[in-house]
Design an enzyme around this catalytic site. Structure first.
Site, mmCIF file in Angstrom:
data_model
loop_
_atom_site.group_PDB
_atom_site.id
_atom_site.type_symbol
_atom_site.label_atom_id
_atom_site.label_comp_id
_atom_site.label_asym_id
_atom_site.label_seq_id
_atom_site.Cartn_x
_atom_site.Cartn_y
_atom_site.Cartn_z
ATOM 1 N N GLY A 1 0.832 -1.194 0.000
ATOM 2 C CA GLY A 1 0.000 0.000 0.000
ATOM 3 C C GLY A 1 0.866 1.243 0.000
ATOM 4 O O GLY A 1 2.057 1.196 0.354
ATOM 5 N N CYS A 2 0.290 2.361 -0.395
ATOM 6 C CA CYS A 2 1.092 3.584 -0.477
ATOM 7 C C CYS A 2 1.589 4.014 0.912
ATOM 8 O O CYS A 2 2.798 4.151 1.120
ATOM 9 C CB CYS A 2 0.299 4.700 -1.159
ATOM 10 S SG CYS A 2 -1.304 5.075 -0.423
#
Length: 309
Positions: A116-117
């Site tokens: 995920g970012c």
């Protein structure tokens, strides 16, 4: 030599569009695409996935799980950009800089889960320090992060950019129920024994992230200093192509962090700020949520996997 076939399932979303654009000019692979009329056709999508050497899933979590279930061809390899498989056994976590040998594991993997970012920055900061015993696994970690509004996907972009839309808010904190889906991912891959507090937010800029983790030295093992934390991060990422660990002199001279500083790149900039008088440290990460936090990371993983086809 035959060109490997790459299929992007969900190439009209924010991440999928960027990956498609990055691949469209490549001559070392063949990009398999579906006409608009077939993009939501389950059977046609399944046929395309099973015809690919590598399928990149740019889908919400449940559709990503469904897409994986349609795979019958044992040769198909997958990069999943959703959060569906990031802590699941049998999937390799797609952060090549995570540890020695991680890039090699990704290169040979059948199933890779793209990070995920927000977790990219949090894990990159925490894991080397937890692994070295400098940050206790049960430390009460708090992660604060602000992302560009593209982090909200197409809906987030439309809120600010769709013609005729009312201007979106200048700043918004969300995830106030402290149950954001990235939290288990951060805990798992950072080696934490206790659930961290994760507070995400969006700003009125398209892309980029500033993520911060405050630490109190009085809660750390005896002898831990900001200098030691920096040295451990520097050692962990020594020789890394995409991770920059900024010097103490740089940190001492820096008074602001720009979330857009690395936009358009696959780079991750880490730093350790400190106040010796008060015994406080601030770990920081700056990167592009659509680059190292999404499409850039997927491309990095794809290139590793293509080496072993």
């Amino acid at each position: 030599m035959n060109q490997p076939i790459v299929f992007i399932d969900g190439d009209q979303g924010t991440t999928g569009l960027q990956i498609h654009a990055r691949l469209s000019g490549r001559t070392d692979l063949r990009l398999l695409t579906l006409p608009d009329v077939d993009r939501k056709d389950t059977q046609r999508r399944a046929e395309a996935i099973n015809a690919a050497d590598i399928a990149i899933l740019c889908l919400p979590d449940e559709p990503a799980r469904e897409a994986v279930r349609t795979i019958k061809n044992p040769s198909v390899r997958v990069i999943d950009a959703s959060s569906a498989h990031r802590t699941q056994a049998g999937w390799v976590y797609g952060l090549p800089e995570l540890d020695v040998g991680q890039a090699e594991r990704i290169a040979h993997a059948k199933r890779v889960s793209n990070p995920g970012c927000y977790p990219t920055g949090a894990i990159a900061l925490l894991w080397p320090l937890v692994k070295a015993g400098l940050v206790p696994a049960d430390y009460p970690v708090a992660v604060h992060a602000v992302s560009g509004y593209s982090g909200g996907g197409r809906a987030g972009v439309d809120l600010y950019e769709k013609p005729g839309s009312v201007a979106g808010p200048a700043f918004q904190v969300y995830g106030l129920g402290l149950s954001h889906k990235h939290t288990p991912e951060i805990q798992h891959h950072a080696g934490l024994s206790q659930r961290p507090t994760f507070v995400p937010s969006y700003g009125a800029f398209r892309q980029g992230i500033v993520l911060t983790i405050p630490l109190q030295l009085r809660l750390m093992p005896s002898g831990v200093t900001a200098k030691l934390l920096h040295e451990r991060l520097q050692h962990h990422y020594d020789g890394s192509t995409h991770v920059q660990v900024m010097s103490p002199d740089w940190a001492a001279a820096t008074t602001q962090l720009d979330p857009e500083a690395l936009n358009g790149s696959n780079d991750l900039r880490l730093a350790v700020f400190s106040n010796e008088e008060h015994g406080q440290v601030l770990l920081t990460a700056v990167f592009d949520n659509l680059g190292k936090g999404a499409s850039g990371a997927a491309m990095q993983n794809l290139d590793l996997m293509l080496q072993t086809i």
